[in-house]
Design a protein around this motif. Sequence first.
Motif, PDB file in Angstrom:
ATOM      1  N   ASP A  25       2.763  -0.652  11.035  1.00  0.00           N
ATOM      2  CA  ASP A  25       2.618  -1.084   9.642  1.00  0.00           C
ATOM      3  C   ASP A  25       1.182  -0.861   9.175  1.00  0.00           C
ATOM      4  O   ASP A  25       0.373  -1.793   9.145  1.00  0.00           O
ATOM      5  N   GLY A  26       0.872   0.381   8.856  1.00  0.00           N
ATOM      6  CA  GLY A  26      -0.474   0.684   8.395  1.00  0.00           C
ATOM      7  C   GLY A  26      -0.683   2.167   8.206  1.00  0.00           C
ATOM      8  O   GLY A  26       0.275   2.957   8.244  1.00  0.00           O
ATOM      9  N   ARG A  54       0.999   2.367  -2.036  1.00  0.00           N
ATOM     10  CA  ARG A  54       2.435   2.650  -1.826  1.00  0.00           C
ATOM     11  C   ARG A  54       3.059   1.684  -0.824  1.00  0.00           C
ATOM     12  O   ARG A  54       4.233   1.362  -0.917  1.00  0.00           O
ATOM     13  N   LEU A  55       2.266   1.229   0.143  1.00  0.00           N
ATOM     14  CA  LEU A  55       2.795   0.275   1.134  1.00  0.00           C
ATOM     15  C   LEU A  55       2.521  -1.183   0.749  1.00  0.00           C
ATOM     16  O   LEU A  55       2.865  -2.096   1.491  1.00  0.00           O
ATOM     17  N   ASN A  56       1.880  -1.391  -0.390  1.00  0.00           N
ATOM     18  CA  ASN A  56       1.506  -2.755  -0.822  1.00  0.00           C
ATOM     19  C   ASN A  56       0.593  -3.450   0.180  1.00  0.00           C
ATOM     20  O   ASN A  56       0.792  -4.628   0.501  1.00  0.00           O
ATOM     21  N   ALA A 141      10.349   8.169   0.443  1.00  0.00           N
ATOM     22  CA  ALA A 141       9.502   7.021   0.068  1.00  0.00           C
ATOM     23  C   ALA A 141       8.223   6.952   0.900  1.00  0.00           C
ATOM     24  O   ALA A 141       7.272   6.253   0.527  1.00  0.00           O
ATOM     25  N   LEU A 142       8.188   7.626   2.033  1.00  0.00           N
ATOM     26  CA  LEU A 142       6.978   7.608   2.866  1.00  0.00           C
ATOM     27  C   LEU A 142       6.317   8.987   2.939  1.00  0.00           C
ATOM     28  O   LEU A 142       5.256   9.132   3.563  1.00  0.00           O
TER      29      LEU A 142
END
Lengths: 278, 278
Positions: A25-26, A54-56, A141-142
């Motif tokens: 997560d990063g 984009r990942l908040n 989305a990624l």
Amino acid sequence: MQYIWINGNSDQGVSPDNRALAFGDGLFETMRLSGDCISHDQLHLHRLMDGCRRLNIPFSQATAESDFKLALAVVESSAHKFWRLKYIVSRGATDTGYFCDNTVVPERIMLLEPFTRDVVSLQQHGVSVIPCRWRLSHQPALAGMKHLNRLDQVMARQEWSSSDIFEGLTADSEGNWIEGTMSNLFVVDKTGCVITPRLDNCGVAGVMRHVVMNTLCPKLGLLVEEKNISTFESADEIFLTNSLIGIVPVTRLADKTYKIGQITRGLQRALNTKESGL
Amino acid sequence: MQYIWINGNSDQGVSPDNRALAFGDGLFETMRLSGDCISHDQLHLHRLMDGCRRLNIPFSQATAESDFKLALAVVESSAHKFWRLKYIVSRGATDTGYFCDNTVVPERIMLLEPFTRDVVSLQQHGVSVIPCRWRLSHQPALAGMKHLNRLDQVMARQEWSSSDIFEGLTADSEGNWIEGTMSNLFVVDKTGCVITPRLDNCGVAGVMRHVVMNTLCPKLGLLVEEKNISTFESADEIFLTNSLIGIVPVTRLADKTYKIGQITRGLQRALNTKESGL
């Protein structure tokens, strides 16, 4: 010789609760330092901050800039000319589970080490690459982000161990060639058009890719186009890019040899006049 | 109260070179401990070892079993009835870069903490869930595995913060519903057939999903089928499973309410006679 900072401190360990460890997560950036600067630091920061949005991940650019100063201080007082800086931004450390509220503070892990690879030789003589069987995950989305979910690259990189092979090319689920495991891909066609794959569904939007497309090609009056590459049949020249190696010609892809063409050479010269040493 | 072991030692920090941190290069299992055992430990070990084979991580099951004993020793001497054990197997620590030779030794990170969630109440009263907008990555080569590339789940989990919502359902790129962020999905149709999504392209093959499909349904004479679920129109009952919560009925999905049906209740009873306390 390796320098490590965790949240700006010279600690040695990452918390087992860190979400980069638990979930990937990063985001990360791998940068080249030379002299007293980070090459293309603004482009790296821009991509990093864009990924955070984009990942908040509520991360402040000032924090990254402050971290970078720690690395630059080492480089400035060193005899090594080139360094590699890997900068990881994790969403932070939380309890077990995917949930994460807005109060979680991002954690930064920074690794700095001398970069001693003979890049000039790679650029001059070119490299051999192979097509990988591993297909990239399809995830619009990624796509484009340099996030920490990198099992695709880990698995593709297992397909060769010979040091004669510099890189492996990976394709999407439809067979379009997207990138190398740690580089972006460019093809020059017979008309002199510079082509690089679209990154709508997978792939990393590399900083050096950006420089080639938006600075070097326009400077040389070269047409540049993002489009699907399903075959290399019309490829007159092929080259790879990343922030550490710059522009490196492909001289062999699987069984086929390629010449190092004038357009690749021209782009290399344009980059080298822009940056001494690359 | 949290116990942490890194490679079997009670250290507190993970190496910044660890490939789980750098690339999400590894696997994990989340397990329920009660009394003096890990529920379904053989199924967890089987999935873990299967994942190691698929990712080419040279990991020995004996190492995991030895680690598990450390956790069991804590649980045996404790007043807490239930514990959660998270066990991460990383490919190990290497230099920067995706390359990794066969000499790299896997690293294990193990977190143990009391599990105090009122599971009985969840199982009895059911939960509300929402459909997530985030779509899962399409990647057949990684599907089913509980690997550490979990940005899909992290992002989907950001779609709600109300504690009234227990879980969010995620779909694949074609709109088929696959699973929850941390649970597997089952639907019972009007004919009494138990349906769970195929996991060919994405999703985690949960241990409790396996128990429902391969032990409980056959025991109760229920037909069970893996197939695409693009709509819940024909759903008579819906339930979720994972190793910590067991079988939990869905009583609300978006705006629609569902009854807790006889088949869900039957499966819960069958599980509870198998395992005391769940």
